[in-house]
Write a protein that holds these residues in place. Structure first.
Motif, short mmCIF file in Angstrom:
data_model
loop_
_atom_site.label_atom_id
_atom_site.label_comp_id
_atom_site.label_asym_id
_atom_site.label_seq_id
_atom_site.Cartn_x
_atom_site.Cartn_y
_atom_site.Cartn_z
N CYS A 78 0.94 -38.46 10.26
CA CYS A 78 0.65 -38.85 8.87
C CYS A 78 1.11 -40.26 8.56
N ASP A 79 1.92 -40.84 9.44
CA ASP A 79 2.49 -42.17 9.25
C ASP A 79 1.74 -43.15 10.15
N PRO A 80 0.90 -44.02 9.60
CA PRO A 80 0.12 -44.92 10.44
C PRO A 80 0.96 -45.85 11.31
N GLU A 81 2.16 -46.23 10.83
CA GLU A 81 3.03 -47.08 11.65
C GLU A 81 3.60 -46.31 12.83
N ALA A 82 3.90 -45.03 12.63
CA ALA A 82 4.36 -44.20 13.74
C ALA A 82 3.26 -44.02 14.77
N VAL A 83 2.03 -43.90 14.32
CA VAL A 83 0.90 -43.77 15.24
C VAL A 83 0.71 -45.06 16.03
N ARG A 84 0.85 -46.19 15.35
CA ARG A 84 0.74 -47.47 16.05
C ARG A 84 1.82 -47.57 17.14
N ASP A 85 3.04 -47.15 16.81
CA ASP A 85 4.12 -47.18 17.78
C ASP A 85 3.84 -46.25 18.96
#
Length: 266
Positions: A78-85
């Motif tokens: 749900c966290d786009p920055e976590a997905v990017r990481d």
């Protein structure tokens, strides 16, 4: 005669890299086991680090040395920055991404939607649709820019994308949306040699579906137990889709318990 293709295990020199979301249990775990048995390098993503590490330890027991082919990345989709990481770590560790099994999802809130809060509705949409989009978006970016370009994305849909169950409006609505996401991404992926498909699963034995064996509401209002299939069967289905050459794509694949009440009237 035309070219022929065979589905082969990955060799040491040609091991593909797969990212699996929702990999700590259920369908995600079954797919991870199938891919690891076939020689893939696998990035396990999920909210609970302990479950990811348990999958990694089990892979080591089943396939000696497999732990070296596994990277665990706790991730909230749900966290786009976590997905990017997640994708940054996958590329940093293994060099590329050949496959995304876009699997993370959640079930319906309890009870009738008449009584749900807005937050309960958003929780399902955030995981089942927004999270799936964030992962697909990052996979596209990686697969577009890597050399050689391209890869495959398999979205976990549901037979609920075709026919709903009673009291399943949030889950069913998001799975219908995933179908649209799959079709559009399959079209947009052509420019980058990215094949996008969807697997629709009916009654695989997981924690989410275990209640089926005890009795669930039917369309006529009755409660009835339903047959289930081993989640490992789903793992083999995803493996088949994953190992096709990129010039071929299974756009939609349904795997289900043969005698479950899906086709027909009921």
């Amino acid at each position: 005669m035309g070219a022929t293709y065979s589905l082969r295990r990955c060799t040491v020199d040609s091991r593909k890299v797969a990212v699996i979301t929702g990999a700590g249990s259920g369908i995600g775990k079954a797919v991870a086991q199938a891919l690891l048995a076939d020689g893939y390098q696998v990035v396990l993503a999920g909210r609970r680090a302990a479950l990811l590490e348990a999958v990694r330890a089990e892979a080591q027991q089943l396939h000696g040395g497999a732990h070296e082919r596994v990277l665990c990345v706790p991730t909230d989709v749900c966290d786009p920055e976590a997905v990017r990481d997640l994708f940054d770590q996958a590329v940093a560790h293994f060099g590329r991404v050949d496959l995304l099994f876009n699997n993370a999802g959640r079930g319906n809130p309890p009870g009738s939607f008449i009584d749900w809060t807005a937050e309960q509705w958003r929780d399902v949409v955030d995981v089942n649709l927004n999270g799936m989009f964030y992962c697909l978006q990052q996979a596209f970016r990686v697969m577009r820019d890597q050399k050689p370009m391209g890869g495959r994305i398999i979205n976990n849909g549901s037979i609920s994308a075709h026919a709903p169950r009673p009291n399943s409006i949030a889950y069913t609505a998001t799975k219908h949306a995933v179908m649209g996401l799959t079709k559009t991404a399959a079209l947009d992926g052509r420019a980058y040699d990215i094949a996008v498909g969807q697997i629709d699963i009916g009654n695989a034995m997981t924690d989410l579906a275990s209640r089926m064996a005890k009795g669930v509401p039917q369309a006529n209002g009755e409660l009835a137990a339903e047959p289930l299939i081993d989640a490992a069967i789903v793992g083999q289905s995803v493996l088949y889709m994953a190992n096709l050459p990129l010039q071929a794509n299974v756009l939609f694949h349904t795997v289900m318990a043969t005698k479950m009440p899906f086709v027909g009237r009921g």
